[in-house]
Design a protein around this motif. Structure first.
Motif, short mmCIF file in Angstrom:
data_model
loop_
_atom_site.label_atom_id
_atom_site.label_comp_id
_atom_site.label_asym_id
_atom_site.label_seq_id
_atom_site.Cartn_x
_atom_site.Cartn_y
_atom_site.Cartn_z
N UNK A 101 15.92 11.59 -16.86
CA UNK A 101 16.49 12.15 -15.64
C UNK A 101 16.98 11.06 -14.70
N UNK A 102 16.34 9.91 -14.74
CA UNK A 102 16.67 8.80 -13.85
C UNK A 102 17.32 7.65 -14.60
N UNK A 103 17.94 7.95 -15.74
CA UNK A 103 18.65 6.92 -16.49
C UNK A 103 17.75 5.88 -17.12
N UNK A 104 16.53 6.27 -17.49
CA UNK A 104 15.60 5.33 -18.10
C UNK A 104 14.70 4.62 -17.10
N UNK A 105 14.94 4.79 -15.83
CA UNK A 105 14.04 4.25 -14.82
C UNK A 105 12.81 5.14 -14.71
N UNK A 106 11.70 4.57 -14.37
CA UNK A 106 10.54 5.39 -14.02
C UNK A 106 10.73 5.90 -12.60
N UNK A 107 10.08 7.00 -12.22
CA UNK A 107 10.17 7.44 -10.82
C UNK A 107 9.79 6.34 -9.84
N UNK A 108 8.79 5.54 -10.20
CA UNK A 108 8.38 4.44 -9.31
C UNK A 108 9.51 3.44 -9.13
N UNK A 109 10.20 3.09 -10.23
CA UNK A 109 11.31 2.14 -10.14
C UNK A 109 12.47 2.72 -9.34
N UNK A 110 12.76 4.00 -9.59
CA UNK A 110 13.86 4.63 -8.86
C UNK A 110 13.61 4.60 -7.36
N UNK A 111 12.40 4.98 -6.95
CA UNK A 111 12.09 5.04 -5.52
C UNK A 111 12.16 3.65 -4.89
N UNK A 112 11.81 2.63 -5.64
CA UNK A 112 11.82 1.27 -5.10
C UNK A 112 13.23 0.69 -5.04
N UNK A 113 14.07 1.02 -6.04
CA UNK A 113 15.39 0.39 -6.13
C UNK A 113 16.50 1.21 -5.48
N UNK A 114 16.42 2.54 -5.52
CA UNK A 114 17.55 3.36 -5.13
C UNK A 114 17.29 4.28 -3.95
N UNK A 115 16.10 4.84 -3.82
CA UNK A 115 15.84 5.85 -2.80
C UNK A 115 16.18 5.32 -1.41
N UNK A 116 17.11 5.98 -0.74
CA UNK A 116 17.60 5.61 0.59
C UNK A 116 18.23 4.22 0.63
N UNK A 117 18.62 3.72 -0.56
CA UNK A 117 19.23 2.40 -0.61
C UNK A 117 20.63 2.41 -1.22
#
Length: 375
Positions: free
Chosen positions: A9-25
């Motif tokens: 769902x996140x292109x192979x990122x873990x939810x933790x990685x997505x939130x750190x790298x992309x969320x609101x960024x």
């Protein structure tokens, strides 16, 4: 949900990685986020939903000459534009409140706190349909469900809007990227990231949106709740001024009344749990058009699940469900927090609940907030 595991769902990122790298960024484009994805509702089903009084819907159309029109539902089928007409869009809000499959889709995004998760909106468009270049004040995932949509996106510096338009359309949109999404593809955009989506043929796009209350709105809601709670106190103080002297300037607010107002605010917050309790009740309050059908108490050791319309949250001391709060501690609190996180409890888990907790669950089921699952 294991937030450390990679997710398609996140292109192979873990939810933790997505939130750190992309969320609101920064944005994220995911091809094949949900492989083989198909619309949860066909055109006829979506039009039927838009015709219901309790469903929020809008039609946006760009007329010849570039003029925009906006109409609000409900819409009988006969008042929708013909399918042969290009350039119109039907927006149906809160589909997760009315469709179990939409609610289940929304649960895939519960790596974001439930207090932030808002709803699933379906955008249906004929060829060329869209709502113009705009920005949202909240995070959004744009999941393509049917057809193709061309997205132009950019980190917009100038957020001024066109005047005399019934929509919030950017006056000087400057896209920096362009992507065509096909079914199963998804685009994440952080707040205030400008975007413009144009349907290429008949198209359905699902928007998973998030709550972002304004500070002034939040303060107003919390103060109202604190005031209501304080008003229930039989010993509530009234302003008295037996020492007030005659005045030469009657328009001036007396200093004693200002001090009384300051003390009123301090008194409303004297309970250290008053503010957390008011916040939880506000965040778990269902939307105004949500209603529940009364149900029946569950049988012994049956599984229980929350209704798709129920909002359930918790903090260190309280449970919050549909705008109400309960103090919670011990094993029952852990059990109820699991219900809030997983939205269901199986028979084995319920067998560990106290009689008081079971009575509370029964009351929620009778109110329609939860339901016994079929065996």
């Amino acid at each position: 949900m294991d937030v450390h595991l990679p997710s398609p769902l996140l292109g192979g990122l873990s939810p933790r990685q997505f939130m750190k790298r992309h969320w609101q960024r920064k944005p994220l484009l995911v091809r094949g986020a949900i492989p083989g994805f198909r619309p949860l509702l066909g055109r006829a089903g979506l039009f039927a939903l838009a015709a219901r009084e309790e469903v929020e819907s809008r039609v946006v159309e760009q007329q010849a000459g570039g003029q925009w029109t906006l109409r609000r539902g409900p819409f009988a089928r006969r008042v929708l534009p013909p399918l042969s007409r290009a350039g119109w869009t039907l927006l149906v809000q809160g589909v997760d409140l009315h469709l179990d499959t939409a609610h289940e889709l929304l649960q895939r995004f519960r790596f974001v706190p439930q207090a932030r998760l808002d709803d699933l909106m379906i955008s249906y468009a004929t060829h060329g349909g869209g709502v113009g270049p705009h920005f949202d004040s909240y995070d959004v995932f744009l999941l393509q469900a049917q057809g193709r949509r061309r997205w132009r996106i950019g980190r917009q510096e100038d957020l001024s809007l066109q005047e005399g338009v019934p929509l919030k359309i950017l006056a000087g949109f400057e896209p920096q990227e362009e992507h065509v999404l096909e079914p199963g593809d998804m685009l994440y955009l952080p707040p205030r990231h400008a975007h413009d989506g144009i349907a290429e043929g008949e198209c359905q796009t699902y928007s998973i949106g998030f709550r972002a209350p304004q500070r002034s709105e939040l303060a107003r809601e919390l103060l109202l709740r604190l005031a209501d709670e304080d008003a229930g106190d039989a010993g509530e103080a009234l302003y008295r001024d037996p020492g007030q002297s005659a005045v030469r300037a009657p328009g001036e607010i007396p200093p004693e009344l200002r001090r009384f107002a300051q003390e009123a605010l301090r008194a409303a917050l004297k309970d250290p749990q008053a503010l957390p309790r008011a916040l939880g009740e506000y965040l778990s309050e269902p939307k105004p058009d949500v209603w529940f059908e009364p149900g029946a108490a569950p049988g012994a050791r049956r599984s229980v699940r929350l209704d798709r319309r129920t909002r359930m949250l918790y903090d260190g001391r309280h449970l919050f469900i549909n705008g109400e709060s309960w103090h919670a501690s011990g094993p029952d609190a852990r059990l109820m927090r699991r219900l809030a996180d997983e939205r269901r409890l199986d028979g084995a888990e319920l067998s560990r609940a106290s009689e008081e907790a079971l009575q509370l669950l029964a009351a929620w089921c009778e109110a329609g907030w939860a339901h016994e699952e079929p065996a």
